[in-house]
Write an enzyme that holds these catalytic residues in place. Structure first.
Site, PDB file in Angstrom:
ATOM      1  N   ARG A  80       0.779  -0.831  -0.259  1.00 30.38           N
ATOM      2  CA  ARG A  80      -0.151  -0.327   0.467  1.00 30.38           C
ATOM      3  C   ARG A  80       0.981   1.688   0.187  1.00 30.38           C
ATOM      4  NH1 ARG A  80      -5.123   0.817   4.269  1.00 30.38           N
ATOM      5  NH2 ARG A  80      -5.946   0.141   1.870  1.00 30.38           N
ATOM      6  N   HIS A 120      -7.557   1.041  -5.648  1.00 36.07           N
ATOM      7  CA  HIS A 120      -7.657   0.000  -5.608  1.00 36.07           C
ATOM      8  C   HIS A 120      -8.408  -1.257  -5.420  1.00 36.07           C
ATOM      9  CE1 HIS A 120      -7.681  -1.717  -1.155  1.00 36.07           C
ATOM     10  NE2 HIS A 120      -7.917  -0.501  -0.392  1.00 36.07           N
ATOM     11  N   GLN A 174      -9.721  -3.935  -3.480  1.00 40.37           N
ATOM     12  CA  GLN A 174     -11.330  -3.507  -3.072  1.00 40.37           C
ATOM     13  C   GLN A 174     -12.647  -3.472  -3.930  1.00 40.37           C
ATOM     14  OE1 GLN A 174     -11.972  -1.890   0.396  1.00 40.37           O
ATOM     15  NE2 GLN A 174     -13.769  -2.719  -0.336  1.00 40.37           N
ATOM     16  N   ASP A 210     -17.528   6.654  -0.477  1.00 42.62           N
ATOM     17  CA  ASP A 210     -16.083   6.398   0.225  1.00 42.62           C
ATOM     18  C   ASP A 210     -15.498   8.289   1.121  1.00 42.62           C
ATOM     19  OD1 ASP A 210     -13.303   6.079   0.363  1.00 42.62           O
ATOM     20  OD2 ASP A 210     -12.469   6.557  -1.461  1.00 42.62           O
ATOM     21  N   CYS A 228     -16.541   1.047   0.908  1.00 41.93           N
ATOM     22  CA  CYS A 228     -15.153   0.432   1.435  1.00 41.93           C
ATOM     23  C   CYS A 228     -14.697   0.353   2.744  1.00 41.93           C
ATOM     24  CB  CYS A 228     -13.969   0.569   0.129  1.00 41.93           C
ATOM     25  SG  CYS A 228     -14.127   2.335   1.065  1.00 41.93           S
ATOM     26  N   ARG A 251     -12.921  -8.471   0.875  1.00 39.29           N
ATOM     27  CA  ARG A 251     -11.994  -8.870   0.949  1.00 39.29           C
ATOM     28  C   ARG A 251     -11.146 -10.151   1.026  1.00 39.29           C
ATOM     29  NH1 ARG A 251      -9.851  -3.507   1.506  1.00 39.29           N
ATOM     30  NH2 ARG A 251      -8.170  -4.738   0.632  1.00 39.29           N
TER      31      ARG A 251
HETATM   32  N1   CP Z   1     -11.002  -0.612   2.602  1.00 39.82           N
HETATM   33  C1   CP Z   1      -9.606  -0.969   3.416  1.00 39.82           C
HETATM   34  O1   CP Z   1      -9.006  -1.341   2.184  1.00 39.82           O
HETATM   35  O2   CP Z   1      -9.267  -0.038   4.328  1.00 39.82           O
HETATM   36  P1   CP Z   1      -7.808  -0.176   5.321  1.00 39.82           P
HETATM   37  O3   CP Z   1      -8.043   0.839   4.361  1.00 39.82           O
HETATM   38  O4   CP Z   1      -8.490  -0.655   6.773  1.00 39.82           O
HETATM   39  O5   CP Z   1      -7.206  -1.280   4.704  1.00 39.82           O
HETATM   40  N1  NVA Z   2     -10.620   7.095  -0.800  1.00 39.78           N
HETATM   41  C1  NVA Z   2      -9.793   6.547   0.029  1.00 39.78           C
HETATM   42  C2  NVA Z   2      -9.831   4.656   0.545  1.00 39.78           C
HETATM   43  C3  NVA Z   2      -9.345   3.755   1.855  1.00 39.78           C
HETATM   44  C4  NVA Z   2      -9.703   2.242   1.630  1.00 39.78           C
HETATM   45  C5  NVA Z   2      -8.318   6.609   0.953  1.00 39.78           C
HETATM   46  O1  NVA Z   2      -7.431   6.655  -0.420  1.00 39.78           O
HETATM   47  O2  NVA Z   2      -7.523   6.888   1.649  1.00 39.78           O
END
Ligand code: CP
Ligand code: NVA
Length: 308
Positions: free
Chosen positions: A107, A134, A137, A225, A266, A294
């Site tokens: 990530r 993502h 997701q 989101d 998400c 997930r």
């Molecule tokens: N939806 C998602 O990716 O959650 P986290 O940021 O908790 O991993």
């Molecule tokens: N759009 C959000 C998604 C989190 C899972 C972010 O990037 O923070």
């Protein structure tokens, strides 16, 4: 090398087979305690590195538990505590990690960092979220939709709010799997034109509609989101909230969508901002199935990466 970097760069037939596999994997362990190993032990003798340069609850826990259930070992690494966060290059990090582990999930911020890691790794790399996408997701989201409503092809998904990373992967999936998506949000936060045009070119109807009530008409799924993503400067919070307030998912909006529309997010959700408590906890919400999925979807992704 089978990296899982984005939905639009993964063959649609492969996406379909991963989704079918995820359904099967989920069914096979229904009702068992979380620590029960999967029958196949598909990751026996494998070590998986999970690198986080941003916070995470779901991605971290679902990958970690998933690998353990598949009989493998994990290393959860924070980018800032690695030499990566102190000047070591991504190519060198990729080459070193490839000598120790069988699979890398990362990530990170820039998509170019993910791509560079994949270019120099000799083991598969999985995208656990970038500023731009993502994909894990969206695999879970489609798995969830199909559990509740059957095949997603031909359905209408409505995205409310910010057209950034999660929305981008959803638009890519529309093109790859043949469903339609309407984006409704302020013009400044429109999804990238490149993704919209690409999905349209593959035959999907991708619409931009500024009026959220009009947008949700006939929706099979309403999705939103957070209004401030992890890569957004906190100084933009107030401006973003002001722009996004008309796009809150609340009772009136779900009523306009109709009682058969599902609601997804998400997570993490900011209750009272992009979505109300009543919608989050209401009968149309499937957000916790979505979070659970997930786990199952990523197992299928990891198996695909390893050629299983
Ligand atoms: N939806 C998602 O990716 O959650 P986290 O940021 O908790 O991993
Ligand atoms: N759009 C959000 C998604 C989190 C899972 C972010 O990037 O923070």
């Amino acid at each position: 090398m089978k990296h899982f970097l984005d939905i639009n760069t993964t063959d649609p037939a492969d996406l379909r087979s991963m989704l079918d596999e995820a359904h099967r994997i989920k069914k096979a362990r229904a009702g068992k305690p979380k620590g029960t190993p999967d029958a196949e032990a598909a990751l026996a003798d494998h070590v998986v590195a999970l690198i986080f340069e941003k916070p995470s609850t779901r991605t971290r826990v679902s990958f970690d538990v998933g690998v353990r259930q598949m009989g493998g070992e994990t290393l959860v690494l924070s980018g800032s505590e690695m030499q990566l966060g102190h000047g070591e290059s991504i190519p060198d990090t990729a080459r070193v990690l490839s000598r120790y582990v069988d699979l890398i999930m990362i990530r990170t911020f820039e998509e170019s960092a993910l791509q560079e890691l994949a270019d120099f790794a000799s083991v598969p790399v999985i995208n656990g979220l970038t500023n731009r996408s993502h994909p894990c997701q969206i695999m879970a989201d489609i798995l969830t939709f199909e559990e509740h409503r059957g095949a997603i092809s031909g359905k209408k998904i409505v995205w409310l709010g910010d057209g950034n990373n999660v929305c981008a992967s959803f638009i890519q999936a529309a093109g790859q799997l043949g469903f339609d998506l309407t984006f409704t949000g302020p013009e400044r936060l429109d999804p990238e034109a490149e993704f919209v045009e690409e999905a349209r070119g593959k035959g999907s109807k991708i619409e931009i509609e500024r009026d959220p009530v009009k947008a949700v008409d006939g929706a099979d799924l309403v999705v939103t989101d957070t209004w401030v993503s992890m890569h957004d400067a906190l100084s933009t919070r107030e401006r973003r909230h002001n722009m996004l307030r008309p796009y809150q998912v609340n009772d009136e909006l779900m009523e306009a969508a109709g009682k058969d529309a599902l609601f997804m997010h998400c997570l993490p959700a900011h209750r009272g901002e992009e979505v109300t408590d009543k919608v989050m906890d209401g009968p149309q919400s499937v957000v916790f199935d979505e979070a659970e999925n997930r786990l199952h979807a990523q197992k299928a992704v990891m198996r695909w990466c390893l050629g299983q």
